[in-house]
Design a protein around this motif. Structure first.
Motif, PDB file in Angstrom:
ATOM      1  N   LEU A  89      30.715  40.954  27.950  1.00 21.31           N
ATOM      2  CA  LEU A  89      31.851  40.645  28.837  1.00 21.31           C
ATOM      3  C   LEU A  89      32.617  41.895  29.284  1.00 21.31           C
ATOM      4  CD1 LEU A  89      33.058  37.296  27.207  1.00 21.31           C
ATOM      5  CD2 LEU A  89      31.537  37.632  29.174  1.00 21.31           C
ATOM      6  N   PRO A  90      32.865  42.883  28.413  1.00 20.93           N
ATOM      7  CA  PRO A  90      33.521  44.105  28.902  1.00 20.93           C
ATOM      8  C   PRO A  90      32.702  44.863  29.946  1.00 20.93           C
ATOM      9  CG  PRO A  90      33.764  43.957  26.541  1.00 20.93           C
ATOM     10  CD  PRO A  90      32.799  42.874  26.946  1.00 20.93           C
ATOM     11  N   VAL A  91      31.383  44.874  29.801  1.00 17.95           N
ATOM     12  CA  VAL A  91      30.541  45.538  30.800  1.00 17.95           C
ATOM     13  C   VAL A  91      30.672  44.820  32.140  1.00 17.95           C
ATOM     14  CG1 VAL A  91      28.160  46.022  31.484  1.00 17.95           C
ATOM     15  CG2 VAL A  91      28.922  46.577  29.176  1.00 17.95           C
ATOM     16  N   LEU A  92      30.628  43.494  32.113  1.00 21.36           N
ATOM     17  CA  LEU A  92      30.782  42.729  33.354  1.00 21.36           C
ATOM     18  C   LEU A  92      32.152  42.980  33.983  1.00 21.36           C
ATOM     19  CD1 LEU A  92      29.125  39.339  32.339  1.00 21.36           C
ATOM     20  CD2 LEU A  92      28.185  41.113  33.842  1.00 21.36           C
ATOM     21  N   ILE A  93      33.188  42.989  33.170  1.00 23.70           N
ATOM     22  CA  ILE A  93      34.533  43.235  33.691  1.00 23.70           C
ATOM     23  C   ILE A  93      34.645  44.646  34.259  1.00 23.70           C
ATOM     24  CG2 ILE A  93      36.928  43.633  32.943  1.00 23.70           C
ATOM     25  CD1 ILE A  93      36.755  41.038  31.399  1.00 23.70           C
ATOM     26  N   LEU A  94      34.099  45.614  33.572  1.00 24.73           N
ATOM     27  CA  LEU A  94      34.168  46.998  34.054  1.00 24.73           C
ATOM     28  C   LEU A  94      33.451  47.141  35.398  1.00 24.73           C
ATOM     29  CD1 LEU A  94      35.253  49.782  33.373  1.00 24.73           C
ATOM     30  CD2 LEU A  94      33.093  50.252  32.216  1.00 24.73           C
ATOM     31  N   LEU A  95      32.314  46.488  35.542  1.00 27.38           N
ATOM     32  CA  LEU A  95      31.576  46.525  36.808  1.00 27.38           C
ATOM     33  C   LEU A  95      32.233  45.651  37.877  1.00 27.38           C
ATOM     34  CD1 LEU A  95      27.929  46.227  35.450  1.00 27.38           C
ATOM     35  CD2 LEU A  95      29.050  48.287  36.358  1.00 27.38           C
ATOM     36  N   LEU A 101      35.254  34.833  35.349  1.00 30.38           N
ATOM     37  CA  LEU A 101      34.624  34.109  34.243  1.00 30.38           C
ATOM     38  C   LEU A 101      34.587  34.957  32.975  1.00 30.38           C
ATOM     39  CD1 LEU A 101      31.661  32.280  36.018  1.00 30.38           C
ATOM     40  CD2 LEU A 101      33.733  31.269  35.039  1.00 30.38           C
ATOM     41  N   SER A 102      34.318  36.244  33.126  1.00 33.34           N
ATOM     42  CA  SER A 102      34.304  37.139  31.969  1.00 33.34           C
ATOM     43  C   SER A 102      35.694  37.240  31.356  1.00 33.34           C
ATOM     44  CB  SER A 102      33.798  38.524  32.373  1.00 33.34           C
ATOM     45  OG  SER A 102      32.472  38.438  32.846  1.00 33.34           O
ATOM     46  N   ALA A 103      36.709  37.330  32.205  1.00 34.99           N
ATOM     47  CA  ALA A 103      38.088  37.374  31.713  1.00 34.99           C
ATOM     48  C   ALA A 103      38.434  36.073  30.993  1.00 34.99           C
ATOM     49  CB  ALA A 103      39.058  37.640  32.864  1.00 34.99           C
ATOM     50  N   LEU A 104      37.957  34.950  31.511  1.00 34.96           N
ATOM     51  CA  LEU A 104      38.180  33.663  30.849  1.00 34.96           C
ATOM     52  C   LEU A 104      37.534  33.655  29.465  1.00 34.96           C
ATOM     53  CD1 LEU A 104      39.224  30.732  30.915  1.00 34.96           C
ATOM     54  CD2 LEU A 104      37.058  30.100  32.024  1.00 34.96           C
ATOM     55  N   GLY A 126      49.285  38.932  23.271  1.00 31.25           N
ATOM     56  CA  GLY A 126      50.001  38.602  24.511  1.00 31.25           C
ATOM     57  C   GLY A 126      49.726  39.622  25.603  1.00 31.25           C
ATOM     58  N   THR A 127      49.643  40.880  25.221  1.00 36.27           N
ATOM     59  CA  THR A 127      49.323  41.931  26.188  1.00 36.27           C
ATOM     60  C   THR A 127      47.914  41.730  26.727  1.00 36.27           C
ATOM     61  OG1 THR A 127      50.791  43.476  25.050  1.00 36.27           O
ATOM     62  CG2 THR A 127      49.142  44.427  26.520  1.00 36.27           C
ATOM     63  N   TRP A 128      46.958  41.479  25.834  1.00 36.75           N
ATOM     64  CA  TRP A 128      45.586  41.226  26.282  1.00 36.75           C
ATOM     65  C   TRP A 128      45.551  40.021  27.222  1.00 36.75           C
ATOM     66  CZ3 TRP A 128      42.627  41.110  20.950  1.00 36.75           C
ATOM     67  CH2 TRP A 128      42.712  42.359  20.351  1.00 36.75           C
ATOM     68  N   TYR A 134      45.914  38.270  34.668  1.00 32.86           N
ATOM     69  CA  TYR A 134      46.034  39.008  35.935  1.00 32.86           C
ATOM     70  C   TYR A 134      44.677  39.063  36.631  1.00 32.86           C
ATOM     71  CZ  TYR A 134      46.601  42.775  39.271  1.00 32.86           C
ATOM     72  OH  TYR A 134      46.595  43.504  40.430  1.00 32.86           O
ATOM     73  N   LEU A 135      43.642  39.416  35.880  1.00 38.51           N
ATOM     74  CA  LEU A 135      42.298  39.516  36.469  1.00 38.51           C
ATOM     75  C   LEU A 135      41.796  38.152  36.933  1.00 38.51           C
ATOM     76  CD1 LEU A 135      40.656  42.082  34.045  1.00 38.51           C
ATOM     77  CD2 LEU A 135      41.363  42.464  36.426  1.00 38.51           C
ATOM     78  N   MET A 136      42.111  37.101  36.195  1.00 36.71           N
ATOM     79  CA  MET A 136      41.691  35.764  36.602  1.00 36.71           C
ATOM     80  C   MET A 136      42.391  35.328  37.888  1.00 36.71           C
ATOM     81  SD  MET A 136      41.493  34.002  32.840  1.00 36.71           S
ATOM     82  CE  MET A 136      41.363  32.343  33.461  1.00 36.71           C
ATOM     83  N   VAL A 137      43.664  35.659  38.021  1.00 34.14           N
ATOM     84  CA  VAL A 137      44.437  35.233  39.188  1.00 34.14           C
ATOM     85  C   VAL A 137      44.142  36.101  40.415  1.00 34.14           C
ATOM     86  CG1 VAL A 137      46.784  35.050  40.128  1.00 34.14           C
ATOM     87  CG2 VAL A 137      46.286  34.193  37.831  1.00 34.14           C
TER      88      VAL A 137
END
Length: 156
Positions: A89-95, A101-104, A126-128, A134-137
């Motif tokens: 999931l972090p690799v997908l988010i970074l790319l 979906l990865s953030a979810l 809470g920070t995470w 934010y990324l989902m929205v």
């Protein structure tokens, strides 16, 4: 002077904010995943690289059995799923690929950790959660594969 500052803040590009959010949250979960495996070490910040076939660390199943104690899921399965998710999931988010979906997925992990493992760590979680929400929205921004793919298919 305050109005100028507020105006300046409103001009920060979403793509820059999204990239910082993606890089930061990906680093948190990637580094956590790295503690769960042996045979693969990739740390672009420190420059440590050891490429090999990853396997669960010797102590990670014990950690899931003795400290995390998740209900329903056996520690062997939970450790494997967590290590896999904290790498994929972090690799997908970074790319910026399947970002929402990865953030979810990472938000689900965060909520599991908060509710079942470390309930007193709500400031960190809470920070995470805020970054992941934010990324989902707002999505990954223009510096992402999601943006490239959506532009490519909109033009067809």
């Amino acid at each position: 002077m305050m109005r100028q500052f507020i105006t300046l803040c409103t001009h920060l590009p979403n793509s820059l904010l999204a990239f910082v959010a993606r890089f930061s949250i990906a680093a948190v979960f990637w580094k956590s995943g790295q503690t769960k495996v042996q045979g693969l070490e990739i740390d672009i910040v420190s420059g440590n690289f050891a490429l090999g076939w990853p396997r669960l660390s010797d102590s990670v199943v014990d950690l899931f059995r003795d400290e995390y104690r998740l209900p329903v899921i056996p520690p062997e399965i939970a450790a494997t799923l967590a290590a896999f998710a904290e790498h994929l999931l972090p690799v997908l988010i970074l790319l910026g690929l399947a970002t929402r979906l990865s953030a979810l997925g990472l938000l689900g992990m965060t909520m599991t950790i908060q509710l079942l493992v470390y309930p007193d760590a709500y400031p960190t979680h809470g920070t995470w959660a805020a970054v992941l929400l934010y990324l989902m929205v707002h999505g990954p921004g223009k510096l992402s594969l999601d943006h490239w793919i959506s532009r490519r298919y909109q033009s067809n």
